[in-house]
Structures are given as C-alpha cells and as structure tokens.
Scaffold this motif. Structure first.
Motif, mmCIF file in Angstrom:
data_model
loop_
_atom_site.group_PDB
_atom_site.id
_atom_site.type_symbol
_atom_site.label_atom_id
_atom_site.label_comp_id
_atom_site.label_asym_id
_atom_site.label_seq_id
_atom_site.Cartn_x
_atom_site.Cartn_y
_atom_site.Cartn_z
ATOM 1 N N GLU A 1 -73.465 -19.268 -44.031
ATOM 2 C CA GLU A 1 -74.483 -20.012 -43.286
ATOM 3 C C GLU A 1 -75.397 -18.974 -42.637
ATOM 4 O OE1 GLU A 1 -72.254 -23.545 -41.181
ATOM 5 O OE2 GLU A 1 -70.850 -21.943 -41.591
ATOM 6 N N GLU B 1 -64.138 -19.092 -40.365
ATOM 7 C CA GLU B 1 -65.563 -18.821 -40.192
ATOM 8 C C GLU B 1 -65.731 -17.632 -39.261
ATOM 9 O OE1 GLU B 1 -67.807 -22.213 -38.879
ATOM 10 O OE2 GLU B 1 -69.692 -21.096 -38.779
ATOM 11 N N LYS C 1 -61.048 -24.144 -35.282
ATOM 12 C CA LYS C 1 -62.341 -24.715 -35.663
ATOM 13 C C LYS C 1 -62.445 -26.193 -35.313
ATOM 14 C CE LYS C 1 -66.151 -25.338 -38.132
ATOM 15 N NZ LYS C 1 -67.471 -24.887 -37.756
ATOM 16 N N GLU D 1 -81.326 -23.064 -40.839
ATOM 17 C CA GLU D 1 -79.976 -22.701 -41.245
ATOM 18 C C GLU D 1 -79.879 -22.938 -42.738
ATOM 19 O OE1 GLU D 1 -76.636 -24.011 -38.915
ATOM 20 O OE2 GLU D 1 -75.277 -23.743 -40.610
HETATM 21 MG MG MG Z 1 -71.247 -24.647 -39.750
#
Ligand code: MG
Ligand code: ADP
Length: 511
Positions: free
Chosen positions: A42, A245, A296, A186
């Motif tokens: 991302e 992430e 997350k 994004e």
């Molecule tokens: Mg995201």
C-alpha cells in the motif's frame, strides 16, 4: 536468480543463511522444504497540489509548525470541507498512467479512530467506491530483459494526518498540523510480489511513473511517498497465509531490509510450530528488525460510513479524456521507442528512461550529433562518464551547467576522427569543470588527432632509432614488445596520434 534458493536441507543451520536468501521465489523442489513469500504494498503518495484536499491551506514543505492550518484542518466545529478538484484531476491522471479504470462515481467515507494528531477523530478516505480500480504496472526483473506484471487493486484519495513530535523534550509531546489534510493517493497492489526485490522494483517503477506525470514528487525523505508492506508466507499451492503489515517505510532500501527480516522471522516461527498472527509491525532502521505494534484491526473496527458533508465525485468522459490527452509519453513507451529508434540495449534504455529529465537530456544530446551511429555512444557517455561525475560531485543531472548538447558534439569529434577516445575523456573532464564547448577545448589545447602520414612516420622512425635493443629483441621473436613501441610513439605525440595509423606504420617498418 537461483530458482531453488528457498530450498533448504535438514543439515543447514537456518540462522547462518545469508539474509538475502529470501529474495528469490522458488517453486521447485520437494514441497515440504520450501516457502513462498507473498507481498502486497500500500503506497501513500502525496498528490502534488498547492493546497490541501478540503481546505485552502498551503502544502509547502518545511514551513514553521502549525503555520499552514486552517480552521477546517484543525477540525473547529462547523467547518465544512470543499473538495480540491486539482487533487481529483491528478488522481485521475495517476489512474490512467497505471492502466486503471477511472470510476465515474466515487465517494468519500469517514474512517473513525482517535489519535492526538487527528483532531476530527476521523480521516476522510474512500473505502467502498474508490476513484480508480484494476490497474497494473510492469516491473523490470533483475535478469535485465524480462518484466513482471503487478496488478493494482485500487487508488483512493484520502487526507493525511498531522504529526506528533515526541523527541523535542522529555516532558512534552507536540502536535504539528501542517500535514493534516494534505491530499494523498493510496495505491494498493494485489498480493502479486514474490520477493523483496520485486517489491523494491515495484516501488521504483511506481515512483518513475508518478514523477513522469508529475502527480507526486515521490521524495521519500520528505515523506511524500510512504509504503506499508504486507507480507505472508505459504507452501506453494496453499492458500495465502496470515499477513503482517509493516507500516510507514520511507526508503526503498529499508523496504528490502524490512521484508527480508520479516520473511525470515515468519519462516523461523512457522518452522518451530508457531502460528503467524495478523498484526501491524514497525521496522527499526537501526536494528534492521521489525517489532509488533498492534494486532491488526479490521476495517470493521473503524466504523466506516459515508461522509455526509461531501457529495460523490461524478466524472464526465470529457474530463477523463482531456486528462488522458495530457499524459506524456510514459516510461515503458519511451523505453520501447529508445530501443527501436536509437538501437539502445534494453538495460541502457531502462537507465535512460528512469527519469524524464535524463531521457530528455539524452535526446537533446542525440539531436546535436551529425552521425547515425552516435546514440549508443552518447548513451555510454551519459551512463558512464556523466553519471560518474554526477555521483562524485553529488549533483543531479539538471544541475549541470554546460548544455547537454555538448555530449553530442564530443561524440562527433570522436566519430569524425578529430580526436581519439582517450583524448575525449580528458576533453570531457575539462568540459564538466569549465563548462566550455568541446570543440573549443580541442582547439585551445591543440588536441586535434595527428593523422598526417609523414608526421607519424617520422616519429616511428625516431622511436625505432632510439631503441635498437628492443628492436633486436622484437625481431628475434619477442612479439609482446610491439605494445612498447606503440606506447613510445603515443607518448612522443602526447597521446594525439591516431592509434590505427601508428599500428600500421610500425608494423610496416618493423616487419
Ligand atoms: Mg490497509
Ligand atoms: P486492508 O484494507 O485491511 O489493509 P486489503 O485486503 O485491502 O486489507 O489488503 C491490503 C494489502 O495487503 C494489499 O496490498 C494486498 O495486496 C495485501 N495482502 C492481502 N492479503 C495478503 C497476504 N495474505 N499476504 C501478503 N499481502 C497481502
């Protein structure tokens, strides 16, 4: 890249493997001793507008803290957003350049969370109806001649948050809202990358494209291109594993390091029977490690809902087509054209088209040359000598002060045999120091190549006369001495003699 680089035998000690072993994606070997790495990125790219996404505050970098904050940016009660249409146009342009579908209707949603640098308590983003979907870019693989397509799921427009500053004093934290409300796009890839190297190539290519179309400066040190890297591992053929992430990576090198570390960590954990949990981690550039930040959250946790203050973005075909018409030649098309038109090698074409200014400079230099065969030589001079000079002097290509056309002229001086390649190197050195024209340097310094038969003959005779012992040795079979004679003649002519003629005349006289 070795295909089987991920395979390991029982006897190998895992921790002694070089860190970069995870860079390869291997799908050979028996199923149980190999892992496949899955990466999706991302990328948050700051849209290059003069003012913010929903207010008129400027976006200049480096301004005094809180000097670019409107009542809206500070979330004062009753302030309403006004959409910056320039940001929308630039997002459309970006979408077109990554081969995406531009959605004629897109909508803004509120992503709710509390953070001190987010005064409204929510970020305006596009969750359900993003402005761009289904794009792709082709990345160059390290073998030099093949590419891989990486699919892009979406581009959505959103606001940046402010910045909390914790390290100014031990007692207090500070908030700078200058970044609050800066427009971002994004860019979300599909989980299509299989190695840290592919991920790095992806960000490089994206950066090249966005810089070409001037929708983002992509200055990673200034934080206007930031990467969240999602990574998981699996046995080839299995469904995707849980992803981790890694947030807010601000350099391509760190991206590679973070992914390599994380892949290794996940493999070790899995092999010792641990389950990989979905979580958010941070990369520490000092230790080269990632550490857990929070497990997350899912999008449910943010209580997304459509922003009631903003109408949908409705686009007309005319608006989209107008922007399409303004797109410059994109990197891949330019690369293909350079290979076709100038007979450049694939790798030279990649280097020269990596940024638009370099590509432009190359073509300007070519246009200054009279010879058909000059483009390949000009490419060599730019990639070799010029880049070396820029590296050494810490300059960018657009900092150079001599007209780039001079490189075309310099190559012509070699091709029309005015100077030799060696002399050209010293002319180049002087050119970058003094910004003087190469023909003038050659004239002023008397560097014109000596091609006069009788002059060269005379020098050769002298050298033969002066070195009777070497001549005798040469004649009795010591062929290597030929180079010695060439060197002596060159020296006598201060490097200006035509090498082929010297060779020829020497041979004739010695043999
Ligand atoms: Mg995201
Ligand atoms: P979210 O919106 O919650 O961040 P998405 O499903 O949109 O989640 O995915 C975000 C990013 O994570 C995308 O770039 C996607 O390619 C990547 N991704 C999704 N699943 C995986 C996986 N199993 N391994 C690695 N990356 C993944």
């Amino acid at each position: 890249m070795g295909k089987a680089a991920l395979r390991r035998t029982e006897t190998q000690n895992f921790t002694e493997e070089p860190r970069h072993f995870v860079r390869s994606s291997g799908t050979t070997g028996s199923r149980n001793d190999e892992w496949e790495i899955v990466i999706g990125l991302e990328v948050h790219a700051q849209i290059s507008t003069k003012s913010k996404l929903f207010s008129g505050s400027p976006t200049d970098f480096g301004a005094d803290p809180n000097s670019q904050v409107s009542f809206y940016d500070a979330a004062m009660p009753g302030m309403l957003p006004v959409l910056n249409s320039a940001a929308v146009d630039l997002a459309i342009k970006s979408g077109l350049s990554i081969n995406g579908t531009i959605n004629k209707i897109s909508k803004f949603d509120r992503k709710n969370y509390f953070y001190p640098d987010l005064p409204a308590g929510y970020q305006i983003s596009q969750l359900y109806f993003p402005i761009v979907t289904n794009g792709y870019i082709d990345i160059d693989l390290p073998d030099g001649s093949s590419t891989k397509r990486i699919n892009i799921e979406r581009i959505h427009i959103e606001q940046d948050a402010g910045k909390s500053i914790h390290d100014l004093s031990p007692e207090s934290s500070y908030i700078d809202l200058n970044r609050a409300g800066i427009p971002l796009m994004e860019i979300v890839s599909k989980p299509d990358m299989r190695s840290s190297l592919e991920a790095m190539q992806y960000v490089k290519k994206l950066r090249t494209i966005l810089r070409y179309i001037e929708t983002c400066d992509c200055n990673m040190e200034r934080g206007n291109l930031r990467v969240d890297a999602n990574i998981s591992i699996r046995r080839p053929g299995d469904p995707f594993g849980n992803r981790v992430e890694i947030k807010n990576i601000n350099s391509i090198r760190f991206l590679g390091q973070a992914l390599d570390y994380e892949a290794e960590r996940q493999i070790m954990a899995s092999e010792s029977g641990e389950e990989i949990i979905q979580e958010t981690r941070l990369f520490d550039a000092v230790t080269g490690q990632t550490r857990s930040m929070r497990t997350k959250e899912n999008s449910d946790d943010y209580r997304y809902f459509p922003d009631p203050d903003l109408r949908p973005i409705v686009l007309t075909d005319e608006r989209i087509d107008k922007i399409r018409g303004e797109l410059p030649e994109l990197p891949d098309a330019k690369k293909a054209r350079f290979i076709e038109k100038y007979s450049l090698s694939e790798s030279d074409a990649i280097v020269l088209t990596e940024d638009r200014v370099t590509a432009q400079y190359f073509e300007r230099a070519v246009s200054a040359s009279k010879f058909e065969e000059s483009p390949r030589l000009i490419a060599n001079w730019i990639i070799g000598e010029l880049f070396a000079f820029l590296n050494k002097s810490g300059k960018d290509i657009d900092d150079i002060e001599f007209p780039i056309e001079y490189i075309g002229e310099l190559v012509d001086l070699i091709l029309d045999k005015t100077i030799s390649g060696n002399i050209a190197k010293s002319v180049f050195t002087r050119m970058v120091e003094t910004n003087e024209n190469p023909s003038k340097i050659v004239k002023d310094q008397g560097l014109v190549q000596i091609r006069d038969d009788s002059v060269i003959k005379k020098v050769v005779e002298e050298i033969i006369e002066k070195n009777p012992n070497q001549v005798a040795e040469y004649k009795s079979g010591k062929q290597q001495l030929f180079g010695f004679f060439v060197g002596q003649c060159m020296k006598a002519m201060q490097g200006k003699g035509n090498p082929e003629m010297i060779n020829e005349i020497l041979r004739a006289m010695l043999d």
